[in-house]
Design an enzyme around this catalytic site. Structure first.
Site, PDB file in Angstrom:
ATOM      1  N   HIS A 135      -6.011 -10.869  10.163  1.00 34.86           N
ATOM      2  CA  HIS A 135      -4.585 -10.534  10.184  1.00 34.86           C
ATOM      3  C   HIS A 135      -4.457  -9.025   9.959  1.00 34.86           C
ATOM      4  O   HIS A 135      -3.911  -8.557   8.976  1.00 34.86           O
ATOM      5  CB  HIS A 135      -3.891 -11.322   9.064  1.00 34.86           C
ATOM      6  CG  HIS A 135      -2.407 -11.149   9.029  1.00 34.86           C
ATOM      7  ND1 HIS A 135      -1.605 -11.335  10.115  1.00 34.86           N
ATOM      8  CD2 HIS A 135      -1.561 -10.825   8.003  1.00 34.86           C
ATOM      9  CE1 HIS A 135      -0.346 -11.124   9.773  1.00 34.86           C
ATOM     10  NE2 HIS A 135      -0.298 -10.809   8.499  1.00 34.86           N
ATOM     11  N   ARG A 157       0.853  -1.197   0.000  1.00 37.93           N
ATOM     12  CA  ARG A 157       0.000   0.000   0.000  1.00 37.93           C
ATOM     13  C   ARG A 157       0.886   1.244   0.000  1.00 37.93           C
ATOM     14  O   ARG A 157       1.822   1.340   0.776  1.00 37.93           O
ATOM     15  CB  ARG A 157      -0.875  -0.016   1.263  1.00 37.93           C
ATOM     16  CG  ARG A 157      -1.888   1.094   1.305  1.00 37.93           C
ATOM     17  CD  ARG A 157      -2.853   0.880   2.451  1.00 37.93           C
ATOM     18  NE  ARG A 157      -3.606   2.074   2.734  1.00 37.93           N
ATOM     19  CZ  ARG A 157      -4.253   2.287   3.865  1.00 37.93           C
ATOM     20  NH1 ARG A 157      -4.232   1.370   4.816  1.00 37.93           N
ATOM     21  NH2 ARG A 157      -4.920   3.397   4.060  1.00 37.93           N
ATOM     22  N   ASN A 164      -1.699  -9.652   1.090  1.00 37.41           N
ATOM     23  CA  ASN A 164      -2.668  -8.899   1.903  1.00 37.41           C
ATOM     24  C   ASN A 164      -3.723  -8.212   1.052  1.00 37.41           C
ATOM     25  O   ASN A 164      -3.456  -7.911  -0.102  1.00 37.41           O
ATOM     26  CB  ASN A 164      -1.912  -7.838   2.722  1.00 37.41           C
ATOM     27  CG  ASN A 164      -1.393  -8.425   4.022  1.00 37.41           C
ATOM     28  OD1 ASN A 164      -2.044  -9.249   4.644  1.00 37.41           O
ATOM     29  ND2 ASN A 164      -0.213  -7.982   4.423  1.00 37.41           N
TER      30      ASN A 164
END
Ligand code: APR
Length: 314
Positions: free
Chosen positions: A177, A84, A122
């Site tokens: 998570h 990100r 992720n």
């Protein structure tokens, strides 16, 4: 499980560290690395294989020229994704990584149709769910790496407080998570001694907070996300599966009524062995933990809805 062959898709920091960790332990016969960026898999494959000169045994590390080279693997680890950046929302990141996952999973289905997949990308729980949707495989063959890492981070924090018990600290972190992960202090023991007898409530609260911020703390120092902890945690799970050790470790798995939820992937304690997830263990949760677990599940479901609304499951 004859060949002990592991494919790693995404030969970045975590993927390469997992490969290095596995080769230092001599767990596999062969590791195949693939990365979309030219040269990464090739360079790292050579470097890691050369390091095995000093390992207990040689591991063959190859670079896949195309996804077709990730063929007939016993386990495929997927770390492919982008991190990100400042201008990205969580939803932006989710969509970018989901599109990458869709491409990657198409290839895994063709070239390693009998494999167990360990997802690392992720947002972990949502990506693990997406893999279930895209493959339609038996749920035991798709596992998200979460609790293995978060549990090691909790054990680290406990050891830092106590100064003893290294290697004897059993931890359990369930839930997502991410920010709603649930480190369970009531389950933690140091060499069979309950930590409630050796740590104050304030100490444990600090341990929980630091565990939850474990990844962010490293980013703060390093400027990039961690990879030794995640890489070793992946290798630990691969070892459990290839060696059929029936090891208990929290992992993100598809629930089918367990803990009162279905059709969502979330971290719970499971047994890992040659089939992947051999068993989901249902522990009893007190009221407060049930509320936290619900919040955690809802945060994952939000991500699943975004993918669904954007047609990612089609
Ligand atoms: N196919 C193969 N590899 C890909 C693809 C793709 N379609 N898209 C991206 N990659 C590769 C990138 O080129 C990069 O080398 O995935 C790799 C990811 O590695 P890093 O950027 O170094 O990220 P890393 O720190 O290893 O984290 C990997 O794990 O913890 C999560 O959020 C993290 O999703 C990320 C993943």
């Amino acid at each position: 499980m004859r060949e002990r062959k592991v494919g790693i898709i995404g030969a970045g920091s975590v993927g390469a560290t997992a490969a290095y960790s596995l080769s230092m332990m001599g767990t596999c016969k062969e590791i195949v690395l693939f990365d979309i960026v030219k040269g990464i898999a090739q360079g790292k494959a050579i470097d890691i294989e050369q390091s095995t000169h000093y390992a207990p045994q040689r591991t063959i590390i190859t670079a896949a020229q195309t996804p077709a080279d990730i063929k007939d693997c016993d386990i495929v680890v997927i770390t492919a994704g982008v991190p990100r950046t400042g201008d990205m929302t969580r939803a932006d990141l989710l969509m970018i990584n989901a599109k990458i996952m869709k491409l990657v999973v198409e290839d895994v289905k063709i070239y390693s149709p009998n494999t167990v997949i360990i997802c690392v990308s992720n947002p972990l729980d949502v990506m693990t769910y997406l893999i279930h949707k895209l493959t339609g495989w038996e749920s035991n063959r798709i596992i998200g790496m979460a609790g293995a890492l978060d549990g090691s981070r909790m054990a680290y924090q406990i050891y830092k407080k106590l100064g003893y018990g290294a290697g004897q600290i059993g931890t359990l972190v369930i839930g997502d998570h991410g920010q709603n992960m649930i480190p369970l202090p009531q389950q933690v023991k140091v060499g069979s001694v309950p930590t409630t007898d050796v740590l104050s409530r304030e100490d444990m609260e600090e341990i929980i907070e630091r565990t939850k911020n474990g990844g962010a703390e490293i980013v703060k120092h390093l400027g990039t996300s961690s990879y030794y902890g995640p890489g070793r945690a992946v290798a630990f799970m691969v070892e459990a599966i290839l060696n059929d050790t029936q090891t208990v470790v929290a992992s993100s798995v598809l629930l089918n009524g367990e803990y009162g939820y279905s059709d969502v992937c979330v971290g719970v304690p499971v047994v890992l062995g040659r089939h992947g997830v051999e068993k989901i263990i249902e522990i009893s949760l007190d009221k407060e933990t049930q509320t936290k677990f619900k919040k955690s599940v809802e945060s994952i479901q939000e991500g699943i809805h975004i993918l669904n609304n954007n047609g990612l499951f089609e």
